[in-house]
Write a protein that holds these residues in place. Structure first.
Motif, PDB file in Angstrom:
ATOM      1  N   TYR A   1      92.966 -50.010 -27.694  1.00 56.90           N
ATOM      2  CA  TYR A   1      93.248 -49.293 -26.926  1.00 56.90           C
ATOM      3  C   TYR A   1      94.947 -48.013 -27.219  1.00 56.90           C
ATOM      4  N   SER A   2      95.220 -48.720 -28.446  1.00 58.36           N
ATOM      5  CA  SER A   2      96.267 -47.024 -29.201  1.00 58.36           C
ATOM      6  C   SER A   2      94.976 -46.104 -29.741  1.00 58.36           C
ATOM      7  N   THR A   3      94.226 -47.054 -30.160  1.00 58.04           N
ATOM      8  CA  THR A   3      93.170 -45.476 -31.297  1.00 58.04           C
ATOM      9  C   THR A   3      92.300 -45.229 -29.562  1.00 58.04           C
ATOM     10  N   LEU A   4      92.302 -45.601 -28.402  1.00 56.15           N
ATOM     11  CA  LEU A   4      91.895 -44.217 -27.201  1.00 56.15           C
ATOM     12  C   LEU A   4      92.585 -43.470 -27.339  1.00 56.15           C
ATOM     13  N   GLY A   5      94.047 -43.581 -27.113  1.00 54.19           N
ATOM     14  CA  GLY A   5      95.070 -42.932 -26.682  1.00 54.19           C
ATOM     15  C   GLY A   5      95.014 -41.452 -28.004  1.00 54.19           C
ATOM     16  N   GLY A   6      94.849 -42.204 -29.113  1.00 57.77           N
ATOM     17  CA  GLY A   6      95.429 -41.050 -29.493  1.00 57.77           C
ATOM     18  C   GLY A   6      93.723 -40.482 -30.060  1.00 57.77           C
ATOM     19  N   PHE A   7      92.610 -40.731 -29.577  1.00 65.04           N
ATOM     20  CA  PHE A   7      92.023 -39.594 -29.078  1.00 65.04           C
ATOM     21  C   PHE A   7      91.134 -38.942 -28.039  1.00 65.04           C
TER      22      PHE A   7
ATOM     23  N   ALA B   1      89.402 -30.856 -18.292  1.00 62.92           N
ATOM     24  CA  ALA B   1      88.995 -31.857 -19.560  1.00 62.92           C
ATOM     25  C   ALA B   1      90.542 -31.734 -20.091  1.00 62.92           C
ATOM     26  N   THR B   2      91.328 -31.249 -21.276  1.00 62.91           N
ATOM     27  CA  THR B   2      92.675 -31.230 -21.292  1.00 62.91           C
ATOM     28  C   THR B   2      93.551 -32.461 -20.693  1.00 62.91           C
ATOM     29  N   LEU B   3      93.950 -31.675 -19.940  1.00 60.89           N
ATOM     30  CA  LEU B   3      94.645 -32.484 -18.568  1.00 60.89           C
ATOM     31  C   LEU B   3      94.167 -33.333 -18.898  1.00 60.89           C
ATOM     32  N   TRP B   4      93.140 -34.317 -18.317  1.00 59.94           N
ATOM     33  CA  TRP B   4      92.255 -35.463 -18.430  1.00 59.94           C
ATOM     34  C   TRP B   4      92.719 -36.579 -19.714  1.00 59.94           C
ATOM     35  N   GLY B   5      92.266 -35.384 -19.815  1.00 59.87           N
ATOM     36  CA  GLY B   5      92.607 -36.387 -22.153  1.00 59.87           C
ATOM     37  C   GLY B   5      93.855 -36.109 -22.523  1.00 59.87           C
ATOM     38  N   LEU B   6      94.856 -35.992 -21.683  1.00 57.51           N
ATOM     39  CA  LEU B   6      96.393 -36.589 -21.823  1.00 57.51           C
ATOM     40  C   LEU B   6      96.872 -37.295 -21.072  1.00 57.51           C
ATOM     41  N   LEU B   7      96.113 -36.794 -19.681  1.00 60.67           N
ATOM     42  CA  LEU B   7      96.470 -37.807 -18.476  1.00 60.67           C
ATOM     43  C   LEU B   7      95.555 -39.686 -19.326  1.00 60.67           C
ATOM     44  N   SER B   8      94.482 -39.226 -19.483  1.00 62.83           N
ATOM     45  CA  SER B   8      93.847 -41.104 -19.389  1.00 62.83           C
ATOM     46  C   SER B   8      94.897 -41.848 -21.028  1.00 62.83           C
ATOM     47  N   ALA B   9      95.405 -41.433 -21.988  1.00 62.82           N
ATOM     48  CA  ALA B   9      95.774 -41.380 -23.022  1.00 62.82           C
ATOM     49  C   ALA B   9      97.945 -41.729 -22.666  1.00 62.82           C
ATOM     50  N   ASN B  10      97.797 -41.198 -21.679  1.00 62.40           N
ATOM     51  CA  ASN B  10      99.747 -41.722 -21.768  1.00 62.40           C
ATOM     52  C   ASN B  10      99.945 -42.301 -20.640  1.00 62.40           C
ATOM     53  N   PHE B  11      98.315 -42.160 -19.273  1.00 53.85           N
ATOM     54  CA  PHE B  11      98.576 -42.882 -18.313  1.00 53.85           C
ATOM     55  C   PHE B  11      98.548 -44.762 -18.038  1.00 53.85           C
ATOM     56  N   ILE B  12      96.916 -44.553 -18.994  1.00 52.88           N
ATOM     57  CA  ILE B  12      96.161 -45.500 -19.689  1.00 52.88           C
ATOM     58  C   ILE B  12      95.642 -46.471 -20.658  1.00 52.88           C
ATOM     59  N   TRP B  13      95.644 -45.513 -21.798  1.00 48.99           N
ATOM     60  CA  TRP B  13      95.113 -46.351 -22.960  1.00 48.99           C
ATOM     61  C   TRP B  13      96.611 -46.768 -23.800  1.00 48.99           C
ATOM     62  N   LEU B  14      97.448 -45.448 -24.371  1.00 52.56           N
ATOM     63  CA  LEU B  14      98.261 -46.447 -24.867  1.00 52.56           C
ATOM     64  C   LEU B  14      99.070 -47.085 -23.903  1.00 52.56           C
ATOM     65  N   PRO B  15     100.143 -47.058 -22.597  1.00 53.41           N
ATOM     66  CA  PRO B  15     100.478 -48.133 -21.951  1.00 53.41           C
ATOM     67  C   PRO B  15      99.438 -49.202 -21.653  1.00 53.41           C
ATOM     68  N   ILE B  16      98.724 -49.736 -22.233  1.00 56.35           N
ATOM     69  CA  ILE B  16      97.288 -51.202 -22.456  1.00 56.35           C
ATOM     70  C   ILE B  16      97.243 -51.379 -23.288  1.00 56.35           C
ATOM     71  N   GLY B  17      97.466 -50.023 -24.792  1.00 56.32           N
ATOM     72  CA  GLY B  17      97.923 -50.996 -26.414  1.00 56.32           C
ATOM     73  C   GLY B  17      98.595 -51.682 -26.428  1.00 56.32           C
ATOM     74  N   GLY B  18     100.455 -51.176 -25.361  1.00 57.22           N
ATOM     75  CA  GLY B  18     101.889 -51.517 -26.141  1.00 57.22           C
ATOM     76  C   GLY B  18     102.017 -53.005 -25.433  1.00 57.22           C
ATOM     77  N   ARG B  19     101.400 -52.918 -23.793  1.00 63.20           N
ATOM     78  CA  ARG B  19     101.250 -54.001 -23.202  1.00 63.20           C
ATOM     79  C   ARG B  19     100.238 -55.437 -23.542  1.00 63.20           C
TER      80      ARG B  19
END
Length: 267
Positions: free
Chosen positions: A146-152, A188-206
């Motif tokens: 999930y952290s990798t998804l947040g990077g992509f 598209a850029t908005l959803w890329g940043l939004l999904s990374a910081n609001f979804i993927w990175l929090p799940i990875g950190g959790r």
């Protein structure tokens, strides 16, 4: 259940919705299917491609745990293990076998059965350490996915914006359509940043944090059951295990008492 992830996501998206409302914008303008399909679909696809199918399966299986939280804390198992120590002290190690069927934790259940079967202490430690290492590897794999998804995700969002802007350049002869097209391109850029910081990175950190707590709990179980097998007094078993828990609330013991407890456990 620990609601930290759900609470955090609700607050994050709530703050976003509040900003959109205060700006007088329309949330519906952000819900464009094309950029969302590219960002979410493309991000997950390259995430899978960056590892193995087994990594993806492990990550998907770990997702419910991210929302549910830890099933049992390290603090919660200490009293249980102290109870095992009291039983073993009073009735012998064979008496622990009656707790096997009622124990919900597979790791603790296996150690109870092994002790009741008379497994050597060193062999039991090796087996339990291997189980802990396997659990740690699974947790790292899921968190890393999930952290990798947040990077992509942000880069995939930029790709979507570039594709949309290419389409905008084809419409230069229609000035009245440029504004909406350019605005849509940046979604598209908005959803890329939004999904990374609001979804993927929090799940990875959790998942990373939950993995740390699971390893701590399993370590407490291992040390506690080995102390029970060694015949250590229940009081000292409890003190020793509380010293291993990072968020313990018990009063800090003196160095002399701690050394004495460790000496008893090692004997």
């Amino acid at each position: 259940m620990d609601p930290a992830l759900l609470l955090g996501l609700v607050l994050a998206f709530g703050a976003l919705l509040a900003m959109i409302t205060l700006e007088g914008a329309s949330f519906a303008a952000l819900l464009l299917p094309a950029p969302m399909v590219l960002v979410f679909g493309g991000t997950i696809a390259v995430g899978i491609a960056s590892g193995t199918m087994r990594d993806a399966v492990v990550a998907v299986k770990a997702l419910p745990r991210a929302f549910r939280g830890e099933r049992r804390t390290a603090q919660a198992v200490i009293d249980t293990i102290v109870g095992f120590a009291e039983t073993a002290r009073a009735e012998g190690l064979l008496a622990l076998e009656r707790f096997v069927d009622d124990e919900p934790d597979p790791f603790l259940k296996q150690s109870l059965q092994s002790i009741a079967d008379g497994t050597d202490a060193e062999e039991l430690r090796l087996v339990m350490e291997d189980e802990i290492a396997s659990a740690a590897a699974r947790s790292r794999t899921a968190a890393r996915f999930y952290s990798t998804l947040g990077g992509f995700a942000p880069t995939v969002g930029i790709i979507g914006t570039v594709v949309s802007l290419t389409h905008v350049l084809e419409k230069l002869d229609e000035p009245s359509t440029l504004g909406p097209l350019i605005a849509a391109a940046f979604v598209a850029t908005l959803w890329g940043l939004l999904s990374a910081n609001f979804i993927w990175l929090p799940i990875g950190g959790r998942l990373r944090r939950l993995g740390e707590l699971e390893i701590e709990r399993m370590t407490v179980m291992m040390e506690g059951m080995l102390a029970v097998q060694a015949g250590s007094p229940p009081h000292f078993v409890g003190e020793r295990l509380r010293a291993l828990v990072s968020d313990r609330r018990a009063p800090r013991r003196s160095r002399t008492t701690s050394t004495a407890d460790e000496t008893v456990l090692e004997s």
